[in-house]
Design a protein around this motif. Structure first.
Motif, PDB file in Angstrom:
ATOM      1  N   ALA A  92       8.270  28.936  43.760  1.00 47.72           N
ATOM      2  CA  ALA A  92       8.152  30.341  43.350  1.00 47.72           C
ATOM      3  C   ALA A  92       7.245  31.101  44.310  1.00 47.72           C
ATOM      4  O   ALA A  92       7.569  32.227  44.720  1.00 47.72           O
TER       5      ALA A  92
ATOM      6  N   GLU B  56       7.755  23.522  41.159  1.00 46.68           N
ATOM      7  CA  GLU B  56       8.311  24.808  40.722  1.00 46.68           C
ATOM      8  C   GLU B  56       7.418  25.981  41.136  1.00 46.68           C
ATOM      9  O   GLU B  56       7.902  27.018  41.595  1.00 46.68           O
TER      10      GLU B  56
ATOM     11  N   GLN C 155      20.207  41.921  42.592  1.00 48.49           N
ATOM     12  CA  GLN C 155      20.132  40.468  42.740  1.00 48.49           C
ATOM     13  C   GLN C 155      19.715  39.761  41.455  1.00 48.49           C
ATOM     14  O   GLN C 155      19.550  38.543  41.439  1.00 48.49           O
ATOM     15  N   MET C 156      19.533  40.532  40.362  1.00 42.82           N
ATOM     16  CA  MET C 156      19.061  39.913  39.120  1.00 42.82           C
ATOM     17  C   MET C 156      19.655  40.609  37.909  1.00 42.82           C
ATOM     18  O   MET C 156      20.094  41.758  37.989  1.00 42.82           O
ATOM     19  N   THR C 157      19.599  39.888  36.811  1.00 41.62           N
ATOM     20  CA  THR C 157      20.025  40.459  35.537  1.00 41.62           C
ATOM     21  C   THR C 157      18.871  41.272  34.951  1.00 41.62           C
ATOM     22  O   THR C 157      17.727  41.184  35.418  1.00 41.62           O
TER      23      THR C 157
ATOM     24  N   GLU D 142      17.463  40.702  32.132  1.00 36.86           N
ATOM     25  CA  GLU D 142      16.504  39.738  31.582  1.00 36.86           C
ATOM     26  C   GLU D 142      15.615  39.168  32.681  1.00 36.86           C
ATOM     27  O   GLU D 142      14.398  39.018  32.510  1.00 36.86           O
ATOM     28  N   GLN D 143      16.184  38.853  33.836  1.00 40.12           N
ATOM     29  CA  GLN D 143      15.382  38.361  34.951  1.00 40.12           C
ATOM     30  C   GLN D 143      14.386  39.430  35.405  1.00 40.12           C
ATOM     31  O   GLN D 143      13.236  39.123  35.719  1.00 40.12           O
ATOM     32  N   ALA D 144      14.815  40.685  35.428  1.00 43.22           N
ATOM     33  CA  ALA D 144      13.922  41.785  35.802  1.00 43.22           C
ATOM     34  C   ALA D 144      12.775  41.902  34.799  1.00 43.22           C
ATOM     35  O   ALA D 144      11.620  42.111  35.183  1.00 43.22           O
ATOM     36  N   ARG D 145      13.078  41.747  33.516  1.00 48.68           N
ATOM     37  CA  ARG D 145      12.035  41.811  32.486  1.00 48.68           C
ATOM     38  C   ARG D 145      11.019  40.699  32.692  1.00 48.68           C
ATOM     39  O   ARG D 145       9.806  40.923  32.622  1.00 48.68           O
ATOM     40  N   VAL D 146      11.496  39.479  32.978  1.00 43.61           N
ATOM     41  CA  VAL D 146      10.584  38.351  33.206  1.00 43.61           C
ATOM     42  C   VAL D 146       9.735  38.605  34.443  1.00 43.61           C
ATOM     43  O   VAL D 146       8.516  38.390  34.424  1.00 43.61           O
ATOM     44  N   LEU D 147      10.342  39.067  35.524  1.00 47.94           N
ATOM     45  CA  LEU D 147       9.563  39.358  36.736  1.00 47.94           C
ATOM     46  C   LEU D 147       8.508  40.428  36.471  1.00 47.94           C
ATOM     47  O   LEU D 147       7.364  40.299  36.918  1.00 47.94           O
TER      48      LEU D 147
END
Length: 147
Positions: free
Chosen positions: A10, A6, A125-127, A129-134
């Protein structure tokens, strides 16, 4: 020692996508404004600096792109009328790079193109939530590297 599957995926995904993204953003800026992404980056750094000026070393440190070829980059900014060099009155051996009104105008003209590219090729390309995680992950990486 090896990375987990993983983490390796990444890492490779980050490297490849960031290289491709910067290439596309560069091509869009060149096509619309005759300006490289590296020039855009330098103009952003200068525009956000106190009094819109930075020592050469500080500009090199602030650039998102590699600071190699900084003298050539600043030469290009001067030739385009976007910046000028000044001797630092507090330290006559140091050189300041100062954003000109033409440089600020060029940045303001290029900014919408850049933002549209970032929206289309990155944000869309992201939600949320995905932006927050990134943002959290990249913030932790920057912090661990002393930024």
């Amino acid at each position: 020692m090896s990375l987990s599957r993983e983490h390796d995926a990444a890492w490779r995904g980050f490297l490849r996508s960031s290289a491709l993204l910067l290439r596309v953003l560069d091509a869009e800026l060149r096509a619309a404004h005759g300006m490289s992404h590296r020039t855009y980056d330098a103009l952003v750094q200068l525009s956000e600096a106190p009094e819109r000026r930075l020592h050469m070393k500080d500009l090199a440190d602030a650039l998102v792109h590699s600071p190699s070829g900084l003298t050539r980059l600043v030469d290009g900014l001067e030739q385009a009328g976007y910046a000028r060099r000044e001797v630092d009155p507090a330290n006559r051996r140091a050189t300041l790079v100062v954003l000109t009104p033409a440089g600020l105008a060029a940045l303001e003209a290029a900014w919408p193109t850049h933002v549209r590219g970032v929206e289309r090729h990155f944000a869309d390309q992201m939600t949320g939530e995905q932006a927050r995680v990134l943002a959290e992950v990249f913030g932790a990486i920057r912090l661990s590297l002393g930024d």
